[in-house]
Design an enzyme around this catalytic site. Structure first.
Site, PDB file in Angstrom:
ATOM      1  N   ASN A 117      -2.703 -86.700 123.667  1.00 41.99           N
ATOM      2  CA  ASN A 117      -2.282 -87.009 125.047  1.00 41.99           C
ATOM      3  C   ASN A 117      -0.962 -86.330 125.387  1.00 41.99           C
ATOM      4  OD1 ASN A 117      -0.478 -88.441 123.528  1.00 41.99           O
ATOM      5  ND2 ASN A 117      -0.855 -90.417 124.510  1.00 41.99           N
ATOM      6  N   ASP A 162       9.478 -90.583 113.508  1.00 40.43           N
ATOM      7  CA  ASP A 162       9.076 -91.899 114.025  1.00 40.43           C
ATOM      8  C   ASP A 162       8.583 -92.806 112.894  1.00 40.43           C
ATOM      9  OD1 ASP A 162       6.134 -90.251 115.484  1.00 40.43           O
ATOM     10  OD2 ASP A 162       6.767 -90.467 113.414  1.00 40.43           O
ATOM     11  N   GLU A 213       5.480 -90.805 124.249  1.00 46.24           N
ATOM     12  CA  GLU A 213       4.210 -90.886 124.958  1.00 46.24           C
ATOM     13  C   GLU A 213       4.364 -90.392 126.395  1.00 46.24           C
ATOM     14  OE1 GLU A 213       1.612 -91.371 123.400  1.00 46.24           O
ATOM     15  OE2 GLU A 213       1.540 -93.184 122.152  1.00 46.24           O
ATOM     16  N   HIS A 230       1.766 -86.249 123.371  1.00 47.74           N
ATOM     17  CA  HIS A 230       2.991 -86.833 122.795  1.00 47.74           C
ATOM     18  C   HIS A 230       3.506 -85.996 121.636  1.00 47.74           C
ATOM     19  CE1 HIS A 230       0.364 -89.391 119.936  1.00 47.74           C
ATOM     20  NE2 HIS A 230       1.086 -88.622 119.157  1.00 47.74           N
TER      21      HIS A 230
END
Ligand code: GLP
Length: 251
Positions: free
Chosen positions: A144, A76, A151, A146
């Site tokens: 979280n 990313d 996400e 990801h």
């Protein structure tokens, strides 16, 4: 021994420290690259992989491990940063890895964040497909759930795309950016589809702050609410954990 392509439970490997886990994974990566010099590696950023990159650089420096024919595809990259921004993932990778080993620049791939984002995201997925996909996807784990910047809400079939960063993700990056207001709101990420197509996946997670998300990933029903849990069906997934990240798991 699971047949290729059939879901099998992820392997869980517990280590006394992040450094011990990263030494073990570095040896596996070295064996892959020696066996397959043109190996294609999916690479993460964040604090977690820093000891891994340090150990790979040591193996290169002291034991002649060469990446001269290998390819890298970073998972990313943030959108909206200047090309020379020291907080970009390109800058992170140059500082922590690429400046110390011998990848050919033409074999180092990042999403192109200077073009039209959605088109560049699709082009990145196509570039990876044309290269033959990943031999090994190396992952961290966001608090979280990801992976990369997939996400919560990301599906198994999600491909490389532009994503909105979750509030928790941005909050976790705020220190590095000198305040929440400076943290980008969008990024380009490889999707879960590209990660699941990798021949092997190795995830690193360290510290008590990751224990709850590790527990959710492994013990709760697979769900888009915790994208990492959607990786569980992969035929060759291993998690390398230290004691802190393992506290939510049965002994
Ligand atoms: C970022 C990256 C992820 C990484 C996560 C966790 O969101 N896009 O690839 O796994 O941070 O970072 P850390 O390893 O610092 O906890």
């Amino acid at each position: 021994m699971a047949l290729p392509g059939t879901p099998s439970p992820p392997r869980i490997e517990r280590f006394s420290s992040p450094e011990a886990a990263c030494r073990s994974l570095a040896l596996e990566i070295a064996a892959l690259v020696r066996e397959k010099p043109d190996a294609r590696l999916g690479l993460p950023t964040g604090r977690t992989p820093i000891p891994l990159y340090r150990e790979l650089a040591r193996l290169h420096r002291e034991e002649g491990l060469s990446f001269a024919r290998a390819c890298s595809f970073n998972l990313d990259e943030y959108l909206g940063l200047a090309a020379d921004d020291a907080r970009s993932f390109r800058a992170f990778m140059r500082e922590h890895f690429f400046a110390q080993v011998d990848f050919e620049p033409r074999n180092v791939h990042f999403p192109n964040v200077a073009g039209e984002p959605e088109r560049e995201a699709r082009a990145y997925a196509q570039e990876l497909r044309a290269a033959g996909g990943l031999d090994l996807a190396l992952l961290g784990l966001g608090r979280n759930g990801h992976v990369g910047f997939n996400e919560p809400g990301s599906g198994r079939d999600s491909s490389a795309r532009v994503v909105e960063l979750a509030d928790q993700t941005r909050a976790d990056a705020a220190v590095a950016f000198g305040g929440l207001a400076n943290v980008p709101v969008r990024a380009i990420t490889l999707g879960l589809a590209e990660i699941l197509e990798a021949r092997a996946i190795r995830m690193l997670a360290f510290g008590a702050a990751k224990s709850e998300v590790v527990r959710r990933m492994l013990l709760e029903p697979a769900s888009q609410a915790c994208p990492a849990s959607l990786l569980r069906g992969h035929a060759d997934l291993a998690l390398l954990l230290d004691e802190g990240a393992s506290t939510g798991l049965p002994r």
